[in-house]
Design a protein around this motif. Structure first.
Motif, short mmCIF file in Angstrom:
data_model
loop_
_atom_site.label_atom_id
_atom_site.label_comp_id
_atom_site.label_asym_id
_atom_site.label_seq_id
_atom_site.Cartn_x
_atom_site.Cartn_y
_atom_site.Cartn_z
N VAL A 28 -0.31 -24.09 22.51
CA VAL A 28 -0.92 -22.59 22.70
C VAL A 28 -1.87 -22.47 21.29
CG1 VAL A 28 -0.28 -20.10 22.22
CG2 VAL A 28 1.17 -21.42 23.73
N THR A 29 -2.96 -22.08 21.67
CA THR A 29 -4.21 -21.89 20.61
C THR A 29 -3.87 -20.19 20.36
OG1 THR A 29 -5.56 -23.29 21.69
CG2 THR A 29 -6.39 -21.69 20.08
N VAL A 30 -3.82 -20.26 18.79
CA VAL A 30 -3.80 -18.81 18.26
C VAL A 30 -5.00 -18.86 17.55
CG1 VAL A 30 -2.35 -17.50 16.74
CG2 VAL A 30 -1.23 -19.20 17.94
N THR A 31 -5.68 -17.63 17.86
CA THR A 31 -6.98 -17.37 17.30
C THR A 31 -6.78 -16.17 16.47
OG1 THR A 31 -8.26 -18.00 19.16
CG2 THR A 31 -9.53 -16.74 17.64
N CYS A 32 -6.88 -16.51 15.10
CA CYS A 32 -6.72 -15.64 14.07
C CYS A 32 -8.09 -15.29 13.45
CB CYS A 32 -5.86 -16.16 12.80
SG CYS A 32 -4.20 -16.78 13.24
N ALA A 33 -7.67 -14.02 12.74
CA ALA A 33 -9.14 -13.56 12.07
C ALA A 33 -9.84 -14.43 11.19
CB ALA A 33 -8.72 -12.06 11.18
N ASP A 34 -9.13 -15.53 10.38
CA ASP A 34 -9.96 -16.39 9.63
C ASP A 34 -10.14 -17.77 10.18
OD1 ASP A 34 -7.07 -16.37 9.42
OD2 ASP A 34 -7.26 -16.64 7.28
N ARG A 35 -8.94 -18.15 10.91
CA ARG A 35 -9.34 -19.54 11.49
C ARG A 35 -8.32 -19.58 12.68
NH1 ARG A 35 -5.29 -23.17 9.10
NH2 ARG A 35 -3.99 -22.15 7.63
N THR A 36 -8.38 -20.89 13.32
CA THR A 36 -7.69 -21.07 14.59
C THR A 36 -6.43 -21.92 14.42
OG1 THR A 36 -9.54 -20.93 16.02
CG2 THR A 36 -7.57 -21.91 16.97
N LEU A 37 -5.12 -21.60 14.84
CA LEU A 37 -3.89 -22.25 14.69
C LEU A 37 -3.47 -22.92 16.03
CD1 LEU A 37 -2.00 -19.89 12.49
CD2 LEU A 37 -3.25 -21.74 11.75
N THR A 38 -2.83 -24.17 16.29
CA THR A 38 -2.06 -24.42 17.41
C THR A 38 -0.45 -24.46 17.24
OG1 THR A 38 -2.37 -26.68 16.58
CG2 THR A 38 -4.28 -25.97 17.95
N TYR A 39 -0.28 -23.93 18.25
CA TYR A 39 1.41 -23.77 18.32
C TYR A 39 1.82 -24.56 19.45
CZ TYR A 39 5.86 -21.41 17.71
OH TYR A 39 7.21 -21.16 17.81
N LYS A 40 2.87 -25.49 19.08
CA LYS A 40 3.63 -26.46 20.15
C LYS A 40 4.91 -26.44 19.88
CE LYS A 40 2.98 -30.79 22.36
NZ LYS A 40 2.07 -32.23 22.47
N GLY A 41 5.62 -25.94 20.96
CA GLY A 41 7.15 -25.94 20.57
C GLY A 41 7.69 -25.23 19.40
N THR A 42 8.10 -25.92 18.56
CA THR A 42 8.30 -25.28 17.18
C THR A 42 7.43 -25.43 16.03
OG1 THR A 42 9.85 -27.05 16.43
CG2 THR A 42 10.84 -25.29 17.78
N THR A 43 6.36 -26.15 16.39
CA THR A 43 5.52 -26.38 15.33
C THR A 43 4.06 -25.61 15.28
OG1 THR A 43 6.27 -28.84 15.40
CG2 THR A 43 4.19 -28.54 14.40
N LEU A 44 3.69 -25.19 14.02
CA LEU A 44 2.42 -24.38 14.10
C LEU A 44 1.66 -25.15 13.14
CD1 LEU A 44 0.97 -21.56 14.59
CD2 LEU A 44 1.92 -20.84 12.55
N GLN A 45 0.48 -25.36 13.65
CA GLN A 45 -0.65 -26.16 12.77
C GLN A 45 -1.87 -25.27 12.43
OE1 GLN A 45 -1.15 -29.77 14.80
NE2 GLN A 45 0.76 -30.66 13.97
#
Length: 373
Positions: free
Chosen positions: A356-373
């Motif tokens: 799952v791509t998480v688009t934040c106000a300052d940058r983009t994160l990726t979320y997979k299972g229990t891992t957030l990068q």
């Protein structure tokens, strides 16, 4: 000669009795507060607690109790032979010669329970309460009618549960729908809720055949499981300006046809399992000001592809998006660090491990299972 005198005496007595009955039922000078005599059920019994009445010379269908201090009457029971269309009287007479008129305010506890022969009921404008289980299990009851002018009406718990109603138009004047009021009305395909309604109780419409519902702005509380397992419910509309502050636990659990939802402004919490297993739900709008998403709120919503989470969130639950295999995009209006803090204690948002791509106000994160990068 004696027989003629006796016969004449009996005739006079019968005429006198007939005049007394007609006086009790229809004399306009004796109605109390100008009540239309045609709308008054007549009693010819002096029992101080309960009376059976005869309306239109038919067998006595109801038992009525009187509250003398509060000056109203309650329907407490019904004859086993009661069938077809029935009408609850607006007024009943009581006392010597039926000179005291009481409004019929309440349908009492289990008054018509499990009557399988009633097909329609009309409630008068004097009805202010339909008691618990009053029409529970009335499987042939398909129509509910109201006279104009009802005020301050409450529908008690299980009042129409399991009835055969196909539609229900609740008129202006109805204030609350009690717990389980229409629970299990499997043929109830439409309901109209009035602008006077303030509360919808726990499991009020659970398992109904509703296809759409509009919740009026006057409603301040919708109980747990209110629309649970409404398998045909495809549309829910919250009226503009509604003061609702919470979507409670399991409110729309297993509403498998629900396609979209706009949680109204003012809602602070979306409860446990609120939209769980709404497998057709693809469009979700969450308001700014939302504080908490509880455990499994959207678990099993397999059609959701993207979602915007309001920056006002302070708490998110475990397994929030469990089984949401199509979810690939989350928009977050605050910074990435705050998002990390928000979800750090939440377990298995998406348990199948897809990205799952998480688009934040300052940058983009990726979320997979229990891992957030």
């Amino acid at each position: 000669m004696k027989k003629k005198i006796l016969s004449a005496f009996m005739l006079m007595a019968c005429l006198a009795l007939t005049a007394s009955v007609c006086f009790a039922c229809g004399d306009k000078e004796d109605n109390g507060e100008g009540v239309d005599p045609a709308r008054v059920a007549c009693y010819f019994d002096t029992d101080a607690q309960t009376l059976r009445y005869t309306a239109d010379d038919s067998p006595a269908p109801f038992t009525v109790s009187f509250n003398a201090s509060a000056a109203f009457a309650t329907v407490t029971d019904s004859a086993d032979t009661l069938a077809g269309e029935i009408k609850i009287p607006a007024w009943v007479r009581y006392g010597k010669n039926g000179k005291t008129v009481y409004p019929v305010r309440e349908i009492g506890y289990e008054a018509f329970r499990d009557n399988a022969d009633i097909t329609q009921v009309t409630l008068s404008e004097n009805t202010t309460k339909v008691g618990a289980n009053a029409f529970y299990g009335c499987t042939a009851l398909t129509a509910l009618q109201w006279e104009e002018g009802v005020q301050n009406v409450t529908l008690g718990s299980y009042s129409f549960a399991g009835a055969g109603l196909t539609s229900a138009v609740l008129p202006a004047g109805v204030l609350s729908v009690g717990n389980n009021a229409f629970d299990g009305c499997a043929q109830l395909a439409s309901v109209t809720l009035p602008a006077t309604l303030t509360e919808i109780g726990l499991s009020a419409f659970r398992g109904c055949a509703l296809t759409s519902v509009t919740i009026p702005a006057s409603v301040v509380m919708v109980g747990n499981k209110a629309f649970e397992k409404c398998a045909q419910l495809s549309s829910v509309t919250f009226s503009e300006g509604i003061a609702l502050t919470e979507i409670k636990e399991s409110t729309f659990l297993d509403c498998v046809e629900l396609q979209s939802i706009a949680v109204p402004a003012g809602v602070k919490t979306v409860g446990l399992d609120a939209f769980r297993n709404c497998v057709s739900l693809s469009s979700v709008s969450l308001p700014t000001g939302l504080i908490a998403l509880r455990n499994r709120a959207f678990s099993g919503c397999v059609a959701i592809e993207s979602l915007t989470l309001p920056y006002t969130l302070e708490s998110v639950g475990n397994y929030l998006f469990e089984g949401c295999a199509a979810l690939s995009d989350i928009q977050w209006g605050d910074d990435a660090q705050y998002f990390r803090e928000l979800i750090k204690d939440a377990e298995n948002w998406n348990d199948d491990g897809h990205t799952v791509t998480v688009t934040c106000a300052d940058r983009t994160l990726t979320y997979k299972g229990t891992t957030l990068q």
